[in-house]
Design a protein around this motif. Sequence first.
Motif, PDB file in Angstrom:
ATOM      1  N   VAL A 559     -40.324  -2.571   7.833  1.00 15.20           N
ATOM      2  CA  VAL A 559     -38.933  -2.297   7.818  1.00 15.20           C
ATOM      3  C   VAL A 559     -38.784  -1.019   8.933  1.00 15.20           C
ATOM      4  O   VAL A 559     -39.353  -0.076   8.699  1.00 15.20           O
ATOM      5  N   LEU A 560     -38.059  -1.616   9.849  1.00 17.57           N
ATOM      6  CA  LEU A 560     -37.741  -0.795  11.012  1.00 17.57           C
ATOM      7  C   LEU A 560     -36.565   0.297  10.738  1.00 17.57           C
ATOM      8  O   LEU A 560     -35.511  -0.124  10.104  1.00 17.57           O
ATOM      9  N   ARG A 561     -36.793   1.616  11.073  1.00 27.91           N
ATOM     10  CA  ARG A 561     -35.508   2.642  11.006  1.00 27.91           C
ATOM     11  C   ARG A 561     -34.987   2.997  12.210  1.00 27.91           C
ATOM     12  O   ARG A 561     -36.088   3.602  12.881  1.00 27.91           O
ATOM     13  N   SER A 562     -33.774   2.799  12.417  1.00 26.49           N
ATOM     14  CA  SER A 562     -33.640   3.751  13.777  1.00 26.49           C
ATOM     15  C   SER A 562     -33.508   5.092  13.708  1.00 26.49           C
ATOM     16  O   SER A 562     -33.316   5.540  12.570  1.00 26.49           O
ATOM     17  N   SER A 563     -33.524   5.843  14.718  1.00 23.56           N
ATOM     18  CA  SER A 563     -33.614   7.320  14.864  1.00 23.56           C
ATOM     19  C   SER A 563     -33.202   7.714  15.995  1.00 23.56           C
ATOM     20  O   SER A 563     -33.250   7.193  17.134  1.00 23.56           O
TER      21      SER A 563
END
Length: 563
Positions: A559-563
């Motif tokens: 699961v990719l999480r933007s930051s």
Amino acid sequence: MTYDVIIRGGEIVDGTGSEPRRADLAIQGDRIAAIDDVSGDAALTIDATGKIVTPGFVDLHAHMDAQVMWDPKASPPCYHGITTMLNGNCGLSLAPVRPDEAGVLVKLLEFVEDIPAEAILEGNRFTGGSFGAYLDTLESLPMGINVASLVGHTAVRYLAMGERSMDESADPNDAELSMMCEAVRGAMNDGAFGFSTSRSLVHSTSDGRKVPGTFANLDELMAFGKVIKEAGHGIYGWVSAIESGDAEPQQRDVEMMRRISSETGCAFTFAVVQIRDNPKLYRELLDQIAAANAEGAKLRPQTEVRAVGVVVGLQNVTPFQQSLEWMALGKLDIEERLAALRDPERRAALARDGNASTSEAQLSQIHQLVVEDGNARYDFSEDDSLWAIAKRRGVTPADAFIDIVLETDGQACFIFPFANYDIEVVGQMLDDPDMMLGLADSGAHVGQICDTSFSTFFLRYWIHERGLMSLGRGIQKLTSEPAEFLGIRDRGVLREGAFADINVIDLDELRVHLPKYTGDLPAGAYRFIQKASGYDYTLVNGRVFMKDGEFQGESAGVVLRSS
């Protein structure tokens, strides 16, 4: 040195736009360790002689928010080299939501995107909460590919305004708008890749109301752009009333996006397609977009790489749905339908009623999906229409349809293209410098359309057959271009240190198969899937995910999480 995987002798197409070069590629863990003449051994050695080696493809427009909770291989994108997808499009996400209202968002997915509610409810593992809680739920489950998500306008507006969120004239008060912005801010902090909204009038609820956000004013939409600016990351997804040939709503929306982008710096992506009611509107919109970008806006339209259309056939929707005889036929299972078509008396009644319920104008727009050398062709011409086929065969249209269905044992497919119907215009749009590849709608409209094979069709038809652009540029449009647009680092490229999302492709053998109607969803619900051949291997984070079109049981996606 010993590596986990070495891919030897392939033509490396690295995703940057550079042309192919022969090299080996070594993988250690989830990263690319070397690209050169690699010495040493590996637990797995892949012979890529005569094949191209590319980054995994990125799908910018998916609706598999629920499906990834029950389907670790993420089908059918898995058959087409997709290693990263973006969910939460068209303003639709499953969070944030109060636990006792989670069913509302499920129902919106059902009615807007034609995803059976019984399938979602049976397969769903998310019981409500924040956007971060939704991502946490995904992280607790096996993922075949990498999943990124947008937070949807429908969710945050319903959270703040309840049922009033769907009233056409209802604007949020200050407290409600503040609550919506706080929900988007929380989602961005939790890892959302941005925000999406829908202004399409076909996105309706079961009682005919439009989904929350459809009629939102500029102040409300600007507020979300400011939240994205504050977060320092994320994109703004938008869907206009692309189903209509009316220029004013779409041109107005482009102007609204220009104003928001100019003030906040947000990058927008949205659909531009060719519509029968106004076949040149796409050109006017692209000119308007180019002018806006020249003034500093960041507007990136996306379009499908071929006709967008309803799949027509014996298995789901026939060309004669207005006929009572054909409606009755649709209540039978597939073997019973075939038996009815073989019965002379029943066939005569179906042919008679079918011909009486349709016209030349209708049937001239329904085209047979012809298969040549195992490859389904989407470059339709007038000669492919059911009306033209009937004339050539010297029979009525209904008889032609019945004959073709029986000749293929019920597997024949036709397409009713309602957008991007002119393949030459599609090529012109794809060649536009602002245009991105998208609108695959993976996981949506599952019983009507089947466009997830966009990547395979793009490579096979536009690059390999037509030479619309170089192979290096074509791979870039499938990989680093969407990854960079989303702000996803170290994916979409082949370089030392990047994540090992990789395809090994036999370009000469690349084929798009016919869509198949299958009841493999939870609760036995049906959908179309479309497979491909020519993908020797797809690796996700260094692990072999697919081999020769078969899932290998590895769920190395994240699961990719933007930051």
